[in-house]
Write an enzyme that holds these catalytic residues in place. Structure first.
Site, PDB file in Angstrom:
ATOM      1  N   GLU A 191      -9.800   4.297   6.327  1.00 27.52           N
ATOM      2  CA  GLU A 191      -8.959   4.757   7.434  1.00 27.52           C
ATOM      3  C   GLU A 191      -9.760   5.511   8.502  1.00 27.52           C
ATOM      4  O   GLU A 191      -9.607   5.251   9.694  1.00 27.52           O
ATOM      5  CB  GLU A 191      -7.783   5.593   6.932  1.00 27.52           C
ATOM      6  CG  GLU A 191      -6.779   4.806   6.067  1.00 27.52           C
ATOM      7  CD  GLU A 191      -6.240   3.538   6.726  1.00 27.52           C
ATOM      8  OE1 GLU A 191      -6.414   3.355   7.947  1.00 27.52           O
ATOM      9  OE2 GLU A 191      -5.645   2.698   6.008  1.00 27.52           O
ATOM     10  N   ALA A 221       2.081  -0.160  10.757  1.00 27.46           N
ATOM     11  CA  ALA A 221       1.699  -1.535  10.445  1.00 27.46           C
ATOM     12  C   ALA A 221       0.864  -1.556   9.180  1.00 27.46           C
ATOM     13  O   ALA A 221       0.457  -0.505   8.681  1.00 27.46           O
ATOM     14  CB  ALA A 221       0.877  -2.122  11.583  1.00 27.46           C
ATOM     15  N   MET A 222       0.613  -2.774   8.697  1.00 26.28           N
ATOM     16  CA  MET A 222      -0.126  -2.910   7.435  1.00 26.28           C
ATOM     17  C   MET A 222      -1.065  -4.115   7.493  1.00 26.28           C
ATOM     18  O   MET A 222      -0.670  -5.206   7.892  1.00 26.28           O
ATOM     19  CB  MET A 222       0.896  -3.059   6.295  1.00 26.28           C
ATOM     20  CG  MET A 222       0.283  -3.264   4.937  1.00 26.28           C
ATOM     21  SD  MET A 222      -0.655  -1.793   4.410  1.00 26.28           S
ATOM     22  CE  MET A 222      -1.930  -2.575   3.449  1.00 26.28           C
ATOM     23  N   GLU A 223      -2.289  -3.872   7.035  1.00 25.23           N
ATOM     24  CA  GLU A 223      -3.382  -4.822   7.228  1.00 25.23           C
ATOM     25  C   GLU A 223      -3.522  -5.898   6.162  1.00 25.23           C
ATOM     26  O   GLU A 223      -4.629  -6.418   5.957  1.00 25.23           O
ATOM     27  CB  GLU A 223      -4.691  -4.027   7.306  1.00 25.23           C
ATOM     28  CG  GLU A 223      -5.151  -3.395   5.967  1.00 25.23           C
ATOM     29  CD  GLU A 223      -4.784  -1.932   5.801  1.00 25.23           C
ATOM     30  OE1 GLU A 223      -3.797  -1.497   6.430  1.00 25.23           O
ATOM     31  OE2 GLU A 223      -5.463  -1.231   5.032  1.00 25.23           O
ATOM     32  N   ASN A 224      -2.452  -6.280   5.456  1.00 28.90           N
ATOM     33  CA  ASN A 224      -2.542  -7.304   4.410  1.00 28.90           C
ATOM     34  C   ASN A 224      -3.438  -8.460   4.859  1.00 28.90           C
ATOM     35  O   ASN A 224      -3.353  -8.911   6.000  1.00 28.90           O
ATOM     36  CB  ASN A 224      -1.159  -7.878   4.106  1.00 28.90           C
ATOM     37  CG  ASN A 224      -0.100  -6.810   4.053  1.00 28.90           C
ATOM     38  OD1 ASN A 224      -0.159  -5.934   3.209  1.00 28.90           O
ATOM     39  ND2 ASN A 224       0.841  -6.854   4.978  1.00 28.90           N
ATOM     40  N   GLU A 252       0.848  -1.182   0.000  1.00 26.33           N
ATOM     41  CA  GLU A 252       0.000   0.000   0.000  1.00 26.33           C
ATOM     42  C   GLU A 252       0.888   1.237   0.000  1.00 26.33           C
ATOM     43  O   GLU A 252       1.823   1.295   0.795  1.00 26.33           O
ATOM     44  CB  GLU A 252      -0.918   0.037   1.227  1.00 26.33           C
ATOM     45  CG  GLU A 252      -1.927   1.189   1.139  1.00 26.33           C
ATOM     46  CD  GLU A 252      -2.930   1.213   2.288  1.00 26.33           C
ATOM     47  OE1 GLU A 252      -2.857   0.329   3.173  1.00 26.33           O
ATOM     48  OE2 GLU A 252      -3.773   2.106   2.298  1.00 26.33           O
ATOM     49  N   GLU A 308      -5.400  -2.757  12.783  1.00 29.20           N
ATOM     50  CA  GLU A 308      -5.103  -3.597  11.612  1.00 29.20           C
ATOM     51  C   GLU A 308      -6.074  -4.768  11.538  1.00 29.20           C
ATOM     52  O   GLU A 308      -6.524  -5.152  10.457  1.00 29.20           O
ATOM     53  CB  GLU A 308      -3.655  -4.102  11.648  1.00 29.20           C
ATOM     54  CG  GLU A 308      -2.583  -3.025  11.760  1.00 29.20           C
ATOM     55  CD  GLU A 308      -2.739  -1.875  10.780  1.00 29.20           C
ATOM     56  OE1 GLU A 308      -3.234  -2.093   9.658  1.00 29.20           O
ATOM     57  OE2 GLU A 308      -2.381  -0.732  11.147  1.00 29.20           O
TER      58      GLU A 308
HETATM   59  N1  B3K Z   1      -2.977   1.036   5.677  1.00 25.46           N
HETATM   60  C1  B3K Z   1      -1.700   1.166   6.288  1.00 25.46           C
HETATM   61  C2  B3K Z   1      -0.960   2.395   5.888  1.00 25.46           C
HETATM   62  C3  B3K Z   1      -0.313   2.322   4.566  1.00 25.46           C
HETATM   63  C4  B3K Z   1       0.554   3.544   4.340  1.00 25.46           C
HETATM   64  C5  B3K Z   1       1.092   3.601   2.961  1.00 25.46           C
HETATM   65  N2  B3K Z   1       2.017   4.686   2.780  1.00 25.46           N
HETATM   66  C6  B3K Z   1      -1.776   1.095   7.768  1.00 25.46           C
HETATM   67  C7  B3K Z   1      -3.070   1.448   8.376  1.00 25.46           C
HETATM   68  O1  B3K Z   1      -3.601   2.521   8.255  1.00 25.46           O
HETATM   69  O2  B3K Z   1      -3.640   0.595   8.992  1.00 25.46           O
HETATM   70 ZN    ZN Z   2      -5.533   1.923   8.810  1.00 27.35          ZN
END
Ligand code: B3K
Ligand code: ZN
Length: 880
Positions: free
Chosen positions: A323, A265-268, A124, A301
């Site tokens: 978000e 963090a990242m929600e993959n 992302e 996340e």
């Molecule tokens: N969705 C990610 C953030 C990604 C940032 C990219 N530059 C984390 C979050 O908001 O949960």
């Molecule tokens: Zn988020």
């Protein structure tokens, strides 16, 4: 200088994708240099007329392209710097592309890269195109099968999204694993991890009886710091079922913690990747605030699994759809886990510290922006925190049940779809038969509304007339503003602090409630409350019902009264903030006029009443005791004068400390009697109060007894919260004790990178006059690295963003230092470089000398060769 014609993407230009992808089959042969990526895509046309197939790509080495099994010759496709175009792609077909990438050279930390010797990904917003050619936009959703091949000894753990469906060992001794994700997802949610990692495991049974395996992968040696994150995950899963009826949908949920990460963090899907800072915690290494942050981010996340993954964004302009909503959800979670009023106060502090200045400065944009050059620049406090406030206002307007009904309808309608913010609001409207048309303006109008409240009491008529005026100042690109629909919650306090029934003129209700949310939707509006047999004090924008700047004609008596009596904890705290800032601003004027600066004892008296009130939650009292920040006070000045505010704030703090010396000592000693460390909310609250008291004691100069208390706490603390609290106090007191403590801390934690970040930050935010020289020296410390975002944020980011008085030093060295750092980082990690740039954009608020220096540094940044789009966008907008 970078050419000014860098193209911006516009919301109004959105067109649906010409092709969709139904399934992605990826095979990786992982090597730190020359990783081979073999991609097979099932593609189908999505437009009526035939169009070329355009795929995004960035820093890829193309090896071969085949359509339906036939390899294309180079004249059958066009290869650009950022694209691969196949003019003659069939209406439906399989595209096979082989590319090579170099993870070891990837210092941008976007796409596939190495962190601590392990492979990981961050896609992302637009990182997937750095892995393979793809229509890299969120409205292209596909199922994925991913096969990962890697050396077995170096990378025993191989992970991707979904379920592990097969694995094996190859002839060359490498091994492989195949993962399959049955849920269609956009490419930004793709993830892959390969490494030598330790695993901390637990499980969760969903409401409907599904067993879910939960795993947290960390570097070996960190297994003992995963328990709190795991516990937070389990509590989040339970909470989401209870509060929103949302269950987890696969039988495995993995989290991997890595040390090099651009954000938190990242929600993959089913494979969250975290900055290790947001996972690892033990009493000896993490503060209470960090425990709380870990809990919130793990929840955030996890919550994205529904708000973001199952229902995602049509395009990046809709970022707040996932978000803002997920921020609201994590705030509600924390409020339920801990103290709701304290959480609200903390969130408002953050909003005022980050979002309000953003909305008032050159980077102001609505929560749904209309244009961007680099989307990564729009992961802003506005999109996140103000976005969360906008959701909160809807919840307030529709009520808890109404909001839930709206959310249920949203999921029913849009599961597995990529949708818009408008779709979300429409679901809220339709589920409730409500009209939110006027409310929608919050999505498109930038800027913080300024609301003025006036009131008068008519003794004869026994009524109180409240008049509200709203205005939003012009923001870049948006000159004209319209009045917004503001949910404005009020209460009226009687002379003894009792809540009076609120009856509006013309209403015929028995048992009127004592709090109501007014619909304030015009520029000027009047509300008349009747049947009031005494002159009340209004309590306004309770619980911060709307993200506005409120100005009132409260007398200092009113403020003291609210500070002592308001039933709404937020408003009670806010009265203290308003009162303190007002007094400090008065003192600033004296400094500027060359007059004697005197501390007003009445403020200390009002605090004393709060301290004496044993019914107050210690965490709340700690909030009341925390003075408005230098930034917050300075923001209320026409022309910012950080030096004067710093001086005044210090006189103010010393004044309180001397006036309430005995109370603080008592609070401190009582707090020290607590039992063994536990990170729970109540214990954390007690520690916060105790440390607030110590903070006051520590500013009493030349009192060896007070200094001894701080040193003693530093030396004997059995947890990081107390140790760090003492260290940050010592960091502000030049002298032998300071140096000794810093050396001891460094020695103790030399091997713990995350704790060393705190050591860097405490020096970067120190108020000692030569803080910048220290920071510059620390750049050559062996634990510092420009390549690690946590380090950059801890040292450079903390100095420029959280040490305003030193950053804005008279000689302009702070500005020069930040510009030098940004220019250097531009070549390493543009995202991190542009993230720390914002403080230079506040030049309009400074005096002419500072303005000149700041603008010169912005210009110097813009003149840099090979300037990234990330930095270019922020620097050019900041200067214009
Ligand atoms: N969705 C990610 C953030 C990604 C940032 C990219 N530059 C984390 C979050 O908001 O949960
Ligand atoms: Zn988020």
């Amino acid at each position: 200088m970078k050419n000014a014609q860098v193209k911006a993407t516009q919301l109004r230009d959105y067109v649906a994708p010409a092709f969709l992808v139904d399934h992605v089959d990826l095979t990786f042969f992982l090597k730190s240099e020359a990783t081979k990526v073999h991609s097979k895509l099932k593609i189908r046309q999505n437009s009526n007329d035939k169009q070329p197939l355009v795929l995004d790509g960035d820093e890829l080495r193309l090896d071969s392209v085949a359509v339906d099994g036939r390899e294309l010759s180079s004249d059958e496709y066009q290869l650009g710097e950022f694209s691969l175009i196949i003019p003659d792609f069939p209406a439906e077909g399989e595209l096979e592309v082989v590319t090579y990438i170099d993870p070891v050279k990837n210092t941008k930390l976007e796409g596939l890269y190495l962190s601590g010797g392990n492979f990981c990904t961050q896609c992302e917003a637009e990182g997937f195109r750095r892995i393979t050619y793809y229509p890299d936009r969120p409205d292209v959703m596909a199922t994925y099968t991913v096969t990962v091949h890697a050396d077995q000894t170096s990378y025993p753990i191989l992970l991707s999204n979904g379920n592990l469906i097969d694995q094996g060992v190859s002839n060359d001794g490498s091994h492989w694993a195949r993962w399959d994700d049955p849920f269609p997802k956009p490419s930004y949610l793709f993830a892959l991890v390969a490494g030598d990692l330790a695993c901390y495991e637990d499980g969760f049974k969903t409401r409907s009886g599904q067993d879910v395996t939960l795993k947290i992968f960390v570097e070996h040696g960190n297994e003992d710091k995963c328990a709190y994150a795991m516990d937070s995950l389990i509590r989040s899963m339970k909470w989401d079922e209870e509060r929103f009826g949302l269950e987890y949908d696969l039988d495995i949920f993995n989290i991997v913690a890595v040390s090099d990460f651009n954000m938190g963090a990242m929600e993959n899907k089913s494979l969250n990747i975290f900055n290790s800072k947001c996972i690892l915690a033990s009493p000896d290494t993490a503060t209470d605030m960090e425990f709380e942050r870990i809990e919130a981010i793990v929840a955030h996340e996890y919550f994205h699994n529904w708000t973001g993954n199952r229902v995602t964004c049509r395009d990046w302009f809709q970022l707040s759809l996932k978000e803002g909503l997920t921020v609201y959800r994590d705030q509600e979670f924390t409020a339920d886990m801990r103290s709701a009023p304290v959480k609200r106060i903390q969130d408002v502090r953050t909003l005022r510290a980050r979002q309000f200045p953003e909305d008032a400065g050159p980077l102001s944009h609505p929560i749904r922006p209309e244009s961007y050059i680099e989307i990564n620049n729009f992961y802003t406090s506005t999109v996140y925190e103000k976005g969360g406030e906008v959701i909160r206002m809807m919840a307030e307007l529709l009520g808890r049940d109404g909001f839930r009904k709206g959310l249920d309808l949203y999921f029913n309608r849009h599961d597995n779809q990529a949708v818009t913010c408008d779709d979300f609001v429409a679901a809220m409207e339709d589920a409730n038969g409500a009209d939110l048309n006027h409310f929608r303006l919050w999505y498109s109008q930038a800027g913080t509304p300024e609301v003025e409240a006036n009131w008068s009491y008519d003794e004869k008529e026994q009524s109180l007339t409240l008049t509200l005026d709203q205005i939003t100042a012009p923001t870049p690109g948006q000159k004209l503003k319209q009045p917004l629909l503001i949910p404005f919650t009020v209460g009226l306090l009687g002379q003894n602090g009792e809540e009076l029934p609120l009856k509006l003129q013309g209403e015929n209700v028995e048992n009127a409630s004592t709090q109501r949310t007014l619909r304030f939707d015009r520029e000027h509006q009047t509300f008349k409350f009747v049947d009031l047999n005494q002159h009340p004090v209004p309590s306004l924008n309770r619980n911060f019902s709307a993200p506005i700047k409120l100005s009132t004609k409260y007398s200092t008596e009113d403020l003291r009264f609210l500070m002592g009596h308001d039933k709404d904890a937020f408003s009670r705290w806010d009265a203290a903030q308003t009162y303190a800032s007002r007094l400090m601003l008065k003192m600033v004027k004296s400094v500027q006029d060359g007059d004697v600066v005197e501390f007003d004892h009445q403020y200390a008296d009002a605090l004393a009443l709060n301290i004496a009130d044993k019914s107050l939650d210690p965490a709340f009292l700690a909030q009341i005791l925390a003075l408005p920040s230098i930034d917050y006070v300075t923001e209320q000045m026409e022309v910012a004068d950080f030096a004067a505010v710093e001086k005044v704030r210090s006189v103010f703090k010393v004044g309180i400390a001397k006036a309430l010396f005995e109370q603080f000592k008592e609070l401190y000693l009582a707090g020290k009697e607590t039992v063994a460390y536990s990170p729970d909310s109540a214990s954390a609250g007690r520690r916060a109060l105790c440390n607030a008291a110590l903070g006051y004691l520590s500013v009493i100069e030349n009192d060896p007894e007070c200094l001894r208390l701080v040193v003693e706490q530093f030396e004997t603390a059995d947890n990081m919260t107390d140790r760090m609290a003492a260290l940050s106090l010592l960091a502000d007191i030049p002298g032998e004790e300071r140096e000794k403590a810093l050396v001891a801390f460094e020695k103790r934690y030399a091997d713990n990178a995350l704790v060393m970040d705190k050591w860097f930050a405490v020096q970067a935010t120190s108020s000692i006059p030569n803080a910048l020289d220290e920071v510059k020296k620390l750049l050559s410390h062996s634990a510092f690295s420009y390549k690690n975002p946590n380090k950059v944020r801890a040292l450079i980011g903390a100095f420029s963003g959280a040490n305003p008085a030193r950053f804005h030093a008279e000689d302009g060295e702070g500005y020069r230092f930040l510009a030098d750092s940004i220019i250097h980082l531009n070549g390493i990690n543009p995202q991190v470089a542009s993230k720390i740039l914002a403080p230079l954009g506040s030049w309009r608020r400074m005096n002419v000398t500072h303005q000149k220096m700041m603008k010169a540094e912005l210009q110097r940044i813009l003149d840099t060769e090979n300037l990234s789009n990330d930095v270019y966008e922020i620097a050019s907008k900041s200067l214009s």
